[in-house]
Design an enzyme around this catalytic site. Structure first.
Site, PDB file in Angstrom:
ATOM      1  N   LEU A 175       0.826  -1.222   0.000  1.00  0.00           N
ATOM      2  CA  LEU A 175       0.000   0.000   0.000  1.00  0.00           C
ATOM      3  C   LEU A 175       0.851   1.259   0.000  1.00  0.00           C
ATOM      4  CD1 LEU A 175      -3.148   0.794   2.058  1.00  0.00           C
ATOM      5  CD2 LEU A 175      -1.149   2.259   2.382  1.00  0.00           C
ATOM      6  N   LEU A 176       0.515   2.173  -0.872  1.00  0.00           N
ATOM      7  CA  LEU A 176       1.128   3.511  -0.898  1.00  0.00           C
ATOM      8  C   LEU A 176       0.094   4.500  -0.391  1.00  0.00           C
ATOM      9  CD1 LEU A 176       2.932   5.241  -3.885  1.00  0.00           C
ATOM     10  CD2 LEU A 176       0.718   6.122  -3.132  1.00  0.00           C
TER      11      LEU A 176
ATOM     12  N   ASP B 264       0.453   8.742   1.562  1.00  0.00           N
ATOM     13  CA  ASP B 264       0.878  10.134   1.356  1.00  0.00           C
ATOM     14  C   ASP B 264       2.226  10.315   0.638  1.00  0.00           C
ATOM     15  OD1 ASP B 264      -1.113  10.053   3.226  1.00  0.00           O
ATOM     16  OD2 ASP B 264       0.034  11.010   4.810  1.00  0.00           O
TER      17      ASP B 264
ATOM     18  N   GLN C 171       4.613   7.183   1.854  1.00  0.00           N
ATOM     19  CA  GLN C 171       4.181   6.272   2.903  1.00  0.00           C
ATOM     20  C   GLN C 171       3.942   4.911   2.273  1.00  0.00           C
ATOM     21  OE1 GLN C 171       3.109   6.980   6.597  1.00  0.00           O
ATOM     22  NE2 GLN C 171       5.010   7.894   5.873  1.00  0.00           N
TER      23      GLN C 171
ATOM     24  N   TYR D 206       5.835   7.797  10.035  1.00  0.00           N
ATOM     25  CA  TYR D 206       4.695   8.461   9.409  1.00  0.00           C
ATOM     26  C   TYR D 206       5.144   9.693   8.608  1.00  0.00           C
ATOM     27  CZ  TYR D 206       0.825   5.659  11.296  1.00  0.00           C
ATOM     28  OH  TYR D 206      -0.089   4.675  11.548  1.00  0.00           O
ATOM     29  N   SER D 207       4.159  10.395   8.049  1.00  0.00           N
ATOM     30  CA  SER D 207       4.443  11.428   7.051  1.00  0.00           C
ATOM     31  C   SER D 207       5.322  12.568   7.554  1.00  0.00           C
ATOM     32  CB  SER D 207       3.133  12.015   6.532  1.00  0.00           C
ATOM     33  OG  SER D 207       2.563  11.071   5.662  1.00  0.00           O
TER      34      SER D 207
ATOM     35  N   ARG E  63       0.979  15.123  14.190  1.00  0.00           N
ATOM     36  CA  ARG E  63       1.914  14.490  13.238  1.00  0.00           C
ATOM     37  C   ARG E  63       2.087  15.285  11.946  1.00  0.00           C
ATOM     38  NH1 ARG E  63      -2.454  10.813  13.920  1.00  0.00           N
ATOM     39  NH2 ARG E  63      -4.028  11.033  12.287  1.00  0.00           N
ATOM     40  N   ASP E  64       2.917  14.737  11.067  1.00  0.00           N
ATOM     41  CA  ASP E  64       3.129  15.193   9.691  1.00  0.00           C
ATOM     42  C   ASP E  64       3.846  16.545   9.607  1.00  0.00           C
ATOM     43  OD1 ASP E  64       1.533  12.951   9.298  1.00  0.00           O
ATOM     44  OD2 ASP E  64      -0.299  14.100   9.005  1.00  0.00           O
TER      45      ASP E  64
ATOM     46  N   GLU F  24      -4.852  16.693   9.297  1.00  0.00           N
ATOM     47  CA  GLU F  24      -3.668  15.944   8.882  1.00  0.00           C
ATOM     48  C   GLU F  24      -2.895  16.700   7.807  1.00  0.00           C
ATOM     49  OE1 GLU F  24      -5.433  11.987   7.874  1.00  0.00           O
ATOM     50  OE2 GLU F  24      -4.351  11.317   9.644  1.00  0.00           O
TER      51      GLU F  24
HETATM   52  C1  FRU Z   1      -2.661  10.737   6.139  1.00  0.00           C
HETATM   53  C2  FRU Z   1      -1.985   9.990   7.285  1.00  0.00           C
HETATM   54  C3  FRU Z   1      -1.015  10.886   8.041  1.00  0.00           C
HETATM   55  C4  FRU Z   1      -0.059   9.899   8.647  1.00  0.00           C
HETATM   56  C5  FRU Z   1       0.042   8.866   7.546  1.00  0.00           C
HETATM   57  C6  FRU Z   1       0.240   7.458   8.025  1.00  0.00           C
HETATM   58  O1  FRU Z   1      -3.114   9.884   5.142  1.00  0.00           O
HETATM   59  O2  FRU Z   1      -2.945   9.443   8.169  1.00  0.00           O
HETATM   60  O3  FRU Z   1      -1.618  11.746   8.979  1.00  0.00           O
HETATM   61  O4  FRU Z   1       1.170  10.465   8.950  1.00  0.00           O
HETATM   62  O5  FRU Z   1      -1.167   8.942   6.812  1.00  0.00           O
HETATM   63  O6  FRU Z   1       0.492   6.608   6.935  1.00  0.00           O
END
Ligand code: FRU
Length: 492
Positions: free
Chosen positions: A49-50, A52, A68, A111-112, A170-171, A229
């Site tokens: 799975l791909l 972000d 991701q 994560y992102s 996050r992110d 996000e």
């Molecule tokens: C958005 C998200 C981000 C997180 C990542 C995890 O699609 O939920 O907030 O960092 O995907 O894969």
């Protein structure tokens, strides 16, 4: 390699995870490649799975796009950072895995996050996701560095969760402004309000909380979701743009029909307080699959964007690519422009290098039903300049699978397809007071539609009957005069 207690050799956790991911790629390579829905000119995961786009940057002249990635399943999980690079945004090379979730502070996913150049060093900021008991989580903002753009050394945690926010934090997106570094993070307040939060740093290793940029119950915004996000904050033509993917918006007329949505605010950022004085939220894309986009500025000063052509929890397990052990892809790269206070998106001009077999129809009159056999295609770009629409509705059907319709009377543009879950028709729409230009990029299992030079964009996956490459036009109550150009875009 490290030796274990018994004196034997064990592989360290990072190498072990990377080895397992590579095993998964080679194990499923053949079956993945048999899928007729593998795309011809879009970035996809080699397996699994791909989601972000991450760390998008032009570094030392070369574009890098990380993503991701769950290499083990076509479902979400402990994410890796996969890595592609390109000299021209068209030909992409698969690089070594950049990050694997091997350390305690990221054990449930790298994560992102984003990338910057710091005096010739490529630095990645990302979220270490840690799941603890009873479904709770911890979040750590982390740094990894590379001298060559390929091999990354993890420097560990640079920012812990501040007071006032839940672990949905996050992110990190990092940029430089007047000799200082800034970071914007997607967050949820303790009151369960979606937020974008601003930090600053001189060293990139100590971060100071400045304040909330925007969010639910801030700056005149009322209830606007319980979690935000993937924020991205950048300067464009004298304004600041905050791109963000809020979770928890309810459908409102034609808006917010996806499970989660993405859009932007335009305004002025106060770097002292963090506050963004902004206008209304605008959806960035009107289609079925678009989420968590990320931008970068390249050395020509262009603001470029990639988006994830998927939406979390939106029929993700219903994609017909899953039996072939892969799911989701990126959008094509796009350039953002600010036009009359709104963001326009256009495919980057480099994509013209893919064009071949041009078909040109000048000033054609379309009435009633019109199949154009010479416009058929598997993977192609089509541009229609509508010189005159003297009709109620103009419809275009692609591969007997998706329908585009412009209702001139009601000034509404509609994209229709069959739901991946139920097979029932479903639509996405927007208001459009005129239609000069319809330009779309069709791949084996996707469509991206740019209206009026990027004023409105619809992005969607589509899964036609393989080998149905038909296109037809229909005009209701009248006639349309237009010029059409079509090019095959067969890169694969
Ligand atoms: C958005 C998200 C981000 C997180 C990542 C995890 O699609 O939920 O907030 O960092 O995907 O894969």
């Amino acid at each position: 390699m490290v030796s274990n207690k018994e004196g034997g050799i064990t592989i360290d956790r990072n190498s072990e995870l990377i080895f397992q991911a590579e095993q998964s790629v080679s194990k499923y390579k053949e079956v993945v490649n048999q899928d007729p829905y593998r795309l011809h000119f879009h970035l996809m995961p080699p397996v699994g799975l791909l989601n972000d786009p991450n760390g998008f940057i032009q570094w030392q002249g070369r574009y890098h796009l990380f993503y991701q990635w769950n290499p083990f399943k076509t479902a979400h999980g402990a994410k890796f950072w996969g890595h592609y690079s390109s000299s021209n945004l068209v030909d992409w090379q698969e690089e070594k895995i950049a990050l694997a979730p091997s350390e305690w502070f990221e054990k449930n996913g790298c994560y992102s996050g984003s990338a910057i150049d710091d005096k010739g060093i490529l630095k990645l900021f990302y979220t270490g996701n840690v799941k603890v008991e009873k479904g709770n989580r911890e979040t750590y903002q982390c740094l990894a560095e590379s001298m060559n753009g390929i091999d990354f050394l993890k420097k560990g945690v640079v920012l812990n969760l501040p007071e006032g926010y839940t672990a949905h934090f996050r992110d990190p997106k990092v940029w430089k402004h007047k000799d200082k570094w800034y970071m914007v993070i997607g967050a949820q307040s303790k009151q369960l309000e979606g937020r974008a939060v601003l930090f600053s740093s001189e060293t990139l290793e100590d971060w100071l909380l400045i304040g909330d940029v925007a969010g639910t119950n801030i700056n005149g915004l009322e209830n606007f979701g319980y979690m935000w996000e993937c924020p991205d904050l950048f300067h464009l033509k004298g304004k600041e743009v905050l791109l963000v993917s809020p979770q928890g918006l309810q459908p409102e007329g034609m808006l917010y029909h996806n499970v989660y949505n993405t859009g932007y605010f335009i305004g002025t950022l106060n770097y002292e307080t963090g506050g963004l004085e902004h206008g209304d939220f605008e959806e960035l894309d009107r289609g079925f699959e678009f989420y968590a986009p990320q931008t970068t500025e390249d050395d020509q000063g262009r603001r470029l964007l990639f988006g994830w052509m998927g939406v979390p929890e939106q029929d993700e397990d219903k994609h017909p690519t899953i039996p072939y052990h892969w799911v989701h892809c990126m959008t094509i790269p796009r350039e953002l422009k600010l036009v009359n206070g709104r963001l326009y998106q256009q495919p980057v001009e480099e994509l013209q290098a893919l064009r071949k077999n041009q078909v040109s129809l000048e000033n054609v009159l379309i009435q009633d039903d019109q199949p154009f056999t010479n416009l058929d295609g598997i993977a192609y770009e089509l541009q229609m300049d509508t010189h005159e629409i003297k009709a109620d509705i103009l419809e275009i059907t692609i591969k007997d699978c998706v329908h585009l319709a412009y209702n001139k009377k009601e000034q509404i543009f509609t994209l229709e397809r069959k739901s991946l879950a139920t097979g029932e028709p479903e639509i996405r729409q927007c208001k459009l007071n005129h239609l000069d230009k319809v330009r779309f990029f069709v791949d084996t299992s996707s469509i991206e539609i740019f209206l009026n030079d990027g004023q409105e964009v619809f992005t969607a996956r589509m899964f036609p009957i393989v080998e149905n490459n038909a296109i037809s036009f229909k005009v209701r109550n009248g006639k349309v005069t237009s010029s059409i150009q079509k090019w095959d875009l067969d890169q694969q």
